[in-house]
Design a protein around this motif. Structure first.
Motif, PDB file in Angstrom:
ATOM      1  N   ASP A   1      33.053  39.333  33.798  1.00 24.63           N
ATOM      2  CA  ASP A   1      32.651  39.284  35.207  1.00 24.63           C
ATOM      3  C   ASP A   1      33.682  40.103  35.988  1.00 24.63           C
ATOM      4  O   ASP A   1      34.694  39.566  36.439  1.00 24.63           O
ATOM      5  CB  ASP A   1      32.608  37.838  35.701  1.00 24.63           C
ATOM      6  N   PRO A   2      33.453  41.403  36.147  1.00 25.07           N
ATOM      7  CA  PRO A   2      34.465  42.270  36.768  1.00 25.07           C
ATOM      8  C   PRO A   2      34.837  41.848  38.180  1.00 25.07           C
ATOM      9  O   PRO A   2      36.011  41.957  38.568  1.00 25.07           O
ATOM     10  CB  PRO A   2      33.798  43.649  36.758  1.00 25.07           C
TER      11      PRO A   2
ATOM     12  N   LEU B   1      34.789  38.782  39.518  1.00 28.43           N
ATOM     13  CA  LEU B   1      35.633  37.594  39.440  1.00 28.43           C
ATOM     14  C   LEU B   1      36.993  37.933  38.840  1.00 28.43           C
ATOM     15  O   LEU B   1      38.029  37.407  39.298  1.00 28.43           O
ATOM     16  CB  LEU B   1      34.933  36.517  38.610  1.00 28.43           C
ATOM     17  N   ALA B   2      37.026  38.801  37.841  1.00 24.82           N
ATOM     18  CA  ALA B   2      38.301  39.194  37.231  1.00 24.82           C
ATOM     19  C   ALA B   2      39.216  39.844  38.262  1.00 24.82           C
ATOM     20  O   ALA B   2      40.423  39.571  38.296  1.00 24.82           O
ATOM     21  CB  ALA B   2      38.048  40.151  36.064  1.00 24.82           C
ATOM     22  N   ARG B   3      38.654  40.699  39.108  1.00 25.90           N
ATOM     23  CA  ARG B   3      39.442  41.354  40.151  1.00 25.90           C
ATOM     24  C   ARG B   3      39.974  40.329  41.144  1.00 25.90           C
ATOM     25  O   ARG B   3      41.154  40.360  41.522  1.00 25.90           O
ATOM     26  CB  ARG B   3      38.597  42.402  40.869  1.00 25.90           C
ATOM     27  N   SER B   4      39.123  39.403  41.557  1.00 25.49           N
ATOM     28  CA  SER B   4      39.547  38.369  42.503  1.00 25.49           C
ATOM     29  C   SER B   4      40.656  37.505  41.907  1.00 25.49           C
ATOM     30  O   SER B   4      41.650  37.187  42.578  1.00 25.49           O
ATOM     31  CB  SER B   4      38.352  37.502  42.888  1.00 25.49           C
ATOM     32  N   THR B   5      40.500  37.129  40.643  1.00 25.27           N
ATOM     33  CA  THR B   5      41.528  36.341  39.956  1.00 25.27           C
ATOM     34  C   THR B   5      42.844  37.089  39.920  1.00 25.27           C
ATOM     35  O   THR B   5      43.913  36.533  40.213  1.00 25.27           O
ATOM     36  CB  THR B   5      41.065  36.013  38.524  1.00 25.27           C
ATOM     37  N   ARG B   6      42.791  38.364  39.568  1.00 29.82           N
ATOM     38  CA  ARG B   6      44.009  39.169  39.451  1.00 29.82           C
ATOM     39  C   ARG B   6      44.721  39.291  40.793  1.00 29.82           C
ATOM     40  O   ARG B   6      45.946  39.097  40.884  1.00 29.82           O
ATOM     41  CB  ARG B   6      43.675  40.555  38.893  1.00 29.82           C
ATOM     42  N   ILE B   7      43.968  39.586  41.839  1.00 31.89           N
ATOM     43  CA  ILE B   7      44.577  39.735  43.162  1.00 31.89           C
ATOM     44  C   ILE B   7      45.254  38.437  43.597  1.00 31.89           C
ATOM     45  O   ILE B   7      46.383  38.447  44.114  1.00 31.89           O
ATOM     46  CB  ILE B   7      43.516  40.174  44.189  1.00 31.89           C
ATOM     47  N   GLY B   8      44.582  37.318  43.365  1.00 29.16           N
ATOM     48  CA  GLY B   8      45.164  36.033  43.748  1.00 29.16           C
ATOM     49  C   GLY B   8      46.432  35.709  42.984  1.00 29.16           C
ATOM     50  O   GLY B   8      47.437  35.279  43.578  1.00 29.16           O
ATOM     51  N   LEU B   9      46.415  35.916  41.679  1.00 32.25           N
ATOM     52  CA  LEU B   9      47.591  35.617  40.868  1.00 32.25           C
ATOM     53  C   LEU B   9      48.764  36.509  41.226  1.00 32.25           C
ATOM     54  O   LEU B   9      49.909  36.042  41.350  1.00 32.25           O
ATOM     55  CB  LEU B   9      47.249  35.793  39.386  1.00 32.25           C
ATOM     56  N   LEU B  10      48.502  37.803  41.406  1.00 34.08           N
ATOM     57  CA  LEU B  10      49.589  38.736  41.704  1.00 34.08           C
ATOM     58  C   LEU B  10      50.188  38.468  43.075  1.00 34.08           C
ATOM     59  O   LEU B  10      51.413  38.527  43.252  1.00 34.08           O
ATOM     60  CB  LEU B  10      49.086  40.177  41.606  1.00 34.08           C
TER      61      LEU B  10
ATOM     62  N   VAL C   1      39.295  47.768  36.756  1.00 35.38           N
ATOM     63  CA  VAL C   1      38.982  46.580  35.979  1.00 35.38           C
ATOM     64  C   VAL C   1      38.765  46.978  34.526  1.00 35.38           C
ATOM     65  O   VAL C   1      38.160  48.017  34.234  1.00 35.38           O
ATOM     66  CB  VAL C   1      37.724  45.873  36.523  1.00 35.38           C
ATOM     67  N   CYS C   2      39.251  46.163  33.616  1.00 41.03           N
ATOM     68  CA  CYS C   2      39.109  46.418  32.192  1.00 41.03           C
ATOM     69  C   CYS C   2      37.637  46.375  31.768  1.00 41.03           C
ATOM     70  O   CYS C   2      36.861  45.546  32.252  1.00 41.03           O
ATOM     71  CB  CYS C   2      39.900  45.361  31.428  1.00 41.03           C
TER      72      CYS C   2
ATOM     73  N   GLY D   1      37.073  35.251  34.618  1.00 41.51           N
ATOM     74  CA  GLY D   1      36.620  36.599  34.943  1.00 41.51           C
ATOM     75  C   GLY D   1      36.646  37.489  33.724  1.00 41.51           C
ATOM     76  O   GLY D   1      35.637  38.059  33.326  1.00 41.51           O
ATOM     77  N   HIS D   2      37.816  37.600  33.106  1.00 44.72           N
ATOM     78  CA  HIS D   2      37.893  38.367  31.871  1.00 44.72           C
ATOM     79  C   HIS D   2      37.058  37.679  30.800  1.00 44.72           C
ATOM     80  O   HIS D   2      36.311  38.319  30.060  1.00 44.72           O
ATOM     81  CB  HIS D   2      39.341  38.506  31.431  1.00 44.72           C
ATOM     82  N   SER D   3      37.207  36.383  30.703  1.00 40.89           N
ATOM     83  CA  SER D   3      36.304  35.542  29.924  1.00 40.89           C
ATOM     84  C   SER D   3      36.049  34.294  30.763  1.00 40.89           C
ATOM     85  O   SER D   3      36.798  33.994  31.698  1.00 40.89           O
ATOM     86  CB  SER D   3      36.903  35.190  28.557  1.00 40.89           C
ATOM     87  N   PRO D   4      34.984  33.558  30.450  1.00 41.73           N
ATOM     88  CA  PRO D   4      34.563  32.480  31.370  1.00 41.73           C
ATOM     89  C   PRO D   4      35.596  31.389  31.599  1.00 41.73           C
ATOM     90  O   PRO D   4      35.700  30.854  32.701  1.00 41.73           O
ATOM     91  CB  PRO D   4      33.308  31.920  30.683  1.00 41.73           C
ATOM     92  N   GLY D   5      36.374  31.063  30.573  1.00 44.40           N
ATOM     93  CA  GLY D   5      37.311  29.955  30.729  1.00 44.40           C
ATOM     94  C   GLY D   5      38.754  30.336  30.547  1.00 44.40           C
ATOM     95  O   GLY D   5      39.594  29.481  30.234  1.00 44.40           O
ATOM     96  N   MET D   6      39.087  31.607  30.734  1.00 44.54           N
ATOM     97  CA  MET D   6      40.459  32.037  30.511  1.00 44.54           C
ATOM     98  C   MET D   6      41.418  31.325  31.467  1.00 44.54           C
ATOM     99  O   MET D   6      41.077  31.028  32.620  1.00 44.54           O
ATOM    100  CB  MET D   6      40.608  33.546  30.692  1.00 44.54           C
TER     101      MET D   6
END
Length: 324
Positions: free
Chosen positions: A259-260, A262-271, A253-254, A217-222
């Motif tokens: 991909d804002p 996807l970045a948001r979805s990733t963050r919510i899941g991790l947190l 979102v930063c 999300g922040h970058s494609p393969g982070m």
């Protein structure tokens, strides 16, 4: 787990260290507690938004009057009985970054700080780049004459294959070769052409107890990095979260997330997973104190730093403050 501060009083340096059985994790900020213009990282935040964020963020991390947020650039060194690993490579020294004045032609004492821990560049076994943005790869290389060479000559340089393929393609298509503010040319290509990257799956086990987790999300393969210790998990968050104010409002979102959504979805899941499991977090961009857990509050989270003991293990050789 316990956290200590390692003091080198005569040189004015203080490092946070997390202890979990025989494992020690040290945070080395390559740049610490910088007042960053809020709109330069979170464009949508108004002055009123910052006032709200200041009330629910750690003291001193949001300045509504100055319209800034406090950011650090935290590299983490993991020492285990089996290996020494560096998680992310910071901004680095001597890099040409004219479009990022704070990163341009820096001269710091990062390697001397490692030396204060008894870690020479040759002792580092693993370097993990969670992604290849310029502020995460700088210490991959250091200049020798006119040549950029691997800073850690005996290390495995590890990156997710998706991330490496993406930025290699971008660089090959670039007209000016200035990919990632020039970081691809001076901090990524020299690794490709010498020791080589170990391009791995986004969920690869890199070493015993050290595993990547996909965080696109922040970058494609982070990726983020999970360290399994006998006292629980430590999660190195990379740029899944940039600032504590995002914990209270998941819509923030930063600017630099490719991909804002996807970045948001990733963050919510991790947190959510970290809060449920009581995982200790090691954020890349949070100012000190850096090691903590999350508590859930209604639809948001709060970062609760671990208690810090008064003293830590002494450094073994002189070092000075990284940023001057």
């Amino acid at each position: 787990m316990r956290v200590t501060r390692a003091h080198i009083a005569e040189l004015g340096i203080e490092l946070e260290q997390l202890h979990a059985g025989p494992v020690v994790v040290t945070c080395i900020p390559d740049m610490a507690n910088v007042a960053w213009p809020a709109k330069a990282i979170f464009a949508g935040l108004s002055r009123a938004d910052l006032e709200v964020a200041a009330r629910r963020s750690p003291e001193g991390t949001v300045d509504p009057d100055g319209e800034t947020v406090a950011l650090s650039f935290n590299c983490y060194v993991i020492e285990t009985p089996d290996y020494v690993a560096l998680i992310d490579g910071g901004i680095g020294d001597g890099k040409e970054r004219p479009h990022r004045p704070a990163w341009h032609r820096r001269e710091t004492q990062f390697l001397q700080t490692l030396s204060a821990l008894g870690i020479s560049p040759e002792r580092v076994d693993i370097v993990i780049n969670t992604h290849l943005h310029a502020d995460h790869v700088g210490w991959n290389t250091r200049r020798e004459g006119e040549t950029w060479r691997p800073t850690f000559p005996n290390a495995r340089y590890v990156v997710a294959a998706t991330e490496l393929a993406h930025w290699t393609g971008v660089h090959e298509a670039s007209a000016d070769g200035n990919t990632l503010h020039g970081a691809f040319a001076d901090s990524v290509l020299p690794i490709i052409r010498t020791v080589g990257f170990e391009a791995v799956a986004s969920d690869a086990e890199v070493a015993t107890g050290l595993r990547l987790k996909p965080a696109p999300g922040h970058s494609p393969g982070m990726v983020v990095v999970s360290l399994d210790t006998e006292e629980g998990e430590v999660l190195f968050l990379a740029d899944a979260v940039h600032h504590p104010l995002q914990l209270g409002d998941d819509s923030i979102v930063c600017n630099f997330c490719e991909d804002p959504v996807l970045a948001r979805s990733t963050r919510i899941g991790l947190l959510g997973a970290a809060a449920a499991a009581g995982t200790v977090l090691a954020p890349y961009h949070f100012p000190a104190p850096v090691f903590g857990r999350l508590t859930a509050e209604a639809v948001s989270f709060r970062f609760v730093p671990l208690d810090i003991e008064a003293t830590g293990r002494p450094a073994t050789s002189p070092a000075i403050n990284n940023e001057r």
